[in-house]
Design an enzyme around this catalytic site. Sequence first.
Site, mmCIF file in Angstrom:
data_model
loop_
_atom_site.group_PDB
_atom_site.id
_atom_site.type_symbol
_atom_site.label_atom_id
_atom_site.label_comp_id
_atom_site.label_asym_id
_atom_site.label_seq_id
_atom_site.Cartn_x
_atom_site.Cartn_y
_atom_site.Cartn_z
ATOM 1 N N GLY A 82 -7.662 9.308 9.542
ATOM 2 C CA GLY A 82 -7.990 9.409 10.966
ATOM 3 C C GLY A 82 -9.008 10.482 11.310
ATOM 4 O O GLY A 82 -9.320 10.690 12.485
ATOM 5 N N ASN A 137 -9.045 1.930 9.600
ATOM 6 C CA ASN A 137 -8.187 1.660 10.756
ATOM 7 C C ASN A 137 -8.694 2.426 11.973
ATOM 8 O O ASN A 137 -9.280 1.864 12.888
ATOM 9 C CB ASN A 137 -6.735 1.996 10.450
ATOM 10 C CG ASN A 137 -5.757 1.498 11.532
ATOM 11 O OD1 ASN A 137 -4.588 1.288 11.262
ATOM 12 N ND2 ASN A 137 -6.205 1.275 12.756
ATOM 13 N N THR A 138 -8.515 3.757 11.949
ATOM 14 C CA THR A 138 -8.877 4.543 13.127
ATOM 15 C C THR A 138 -10.364 4.415 13.469
ATOM 16 O O THR A 138 -10.721 4.359 14.653
ATOM 17 C CB THR A 138 -8.513 6.027 12.897
ATOM 18 O OG1 THR A 138 -7.137 6.101 12.515
ATOM 19 C CG2 THR A 138 -8.723 6.847 14.161
ATOM 20 N N LYS A 187 0.884 -1.163 0.000
ATOM 21 C CA LYS A 187 0.000 0.000 0.000
ATOM 22 C C LYS A 187 0.921 1.212 0.000
ATOM 23 O O LYS A 187 1.568 1.528 1.005
ATOM 24 C CB LYS A 187 -0.912 0.002 1.239
ATOM 25 C CG LYS A 187 -1.917 1.146 1.186
ATOM 26 C CD LYS A 187 -2.602 1.400 2.499
ATOM 27 C CE LYS A 187 -2.885 2.882 2.625
ATOM 28 N NZ LYS A 187 -3.293 3.251 3.976
#
Lengths: 67, 257
Positions: free
Chosen positions: B160, B208-209, B99
């Site tokens: 995020g 993710n976050t 990535k």
Amino acid sequence: MIRVRLNGVEREFADGTTVAAMLAELGRAPQWAAVERNRDVVPRTAYTTTALLDGDVLEVVHLVGGG
Amino acid sequence: MDTLTIAGREFRSRLFLGTGKYATFEQMREALERSGTEVVTVAVRRVNLDEAGSGKSLLDFIDPKRFLLLPNTAGCYTTDEAVRTARLAREALGTPWVKLEVIGDPKTLFPDNEGLLAAARTLAGEGFVVLPYCLDDPVLCRKLQDAGCAAVMPLAAPIGSGLGIRNPHNLGIILETVTIPVIVDAGVGTASDAAVAMELGCHGLLCNTGVAGAKDPVLMAEAMRDAVAAGRKAFLAGRIPKRRHAAASSPTHGMIE
């Protein structure tokens, strides 16, 4: 002795130290790690035959959590 | 069976999950489990040589036979750093998948387009399976496809931020522009964001976050799994057109008098 820069820090190793010996001395298993020497990746298969030289710049990395 | 194929590899789940920011490795393992994901991202960092080497490591908690480990080049600000990091990741993991991130600004973590394109060309030329984190810019995505990328990963919003899908129209144009899979990356804050991305026709989504930062990350992982699946089904089912006025659902004739 030879002086190298390892992960940004000056360190000394005995003459003739190989990458494999360096990792052993550092207490690092080569699994899931990778080594770069003077900006080139050292293949795992070459750890025992690659000797460190004075002035080498080394990076030892592993995997951590990330997104 | 509706599956996602990238570079010849088939996935049943369209949800990619990050491994950062969890309170514990155990919690991360549980979240990965419940999310149904098959692709998990990891970062490459210097080994801390001041610490003893016997502690638990991330890879003790992820079975590489079950998950595709997708290393990122997060934190790289130049093409050179990103290319070197990708090469190290390939050696560490034995995978050509990466990535690719080349960051251009520390406050927004927006990518550096020129640096990203240059790194993508180099790595694709070396046989890497390149999945670039990029702006939601259709022209850039076409260039990344031409560079040999296996998919594009346009951001929904800053990494995020949890702001959700800021520009659904651009994602729609990207979907019309490229033939490689479009995986929405970054900015997904909650399940409805994931559903919106999938309803647009995006092929997958990385979070993710949004999961790791939730009050209950394991439950949010499950919510993201369901939202991605629901959004995908709604896309395939084909939603009704939007209209300004009502259209009665019940018959208008046969009313009592």
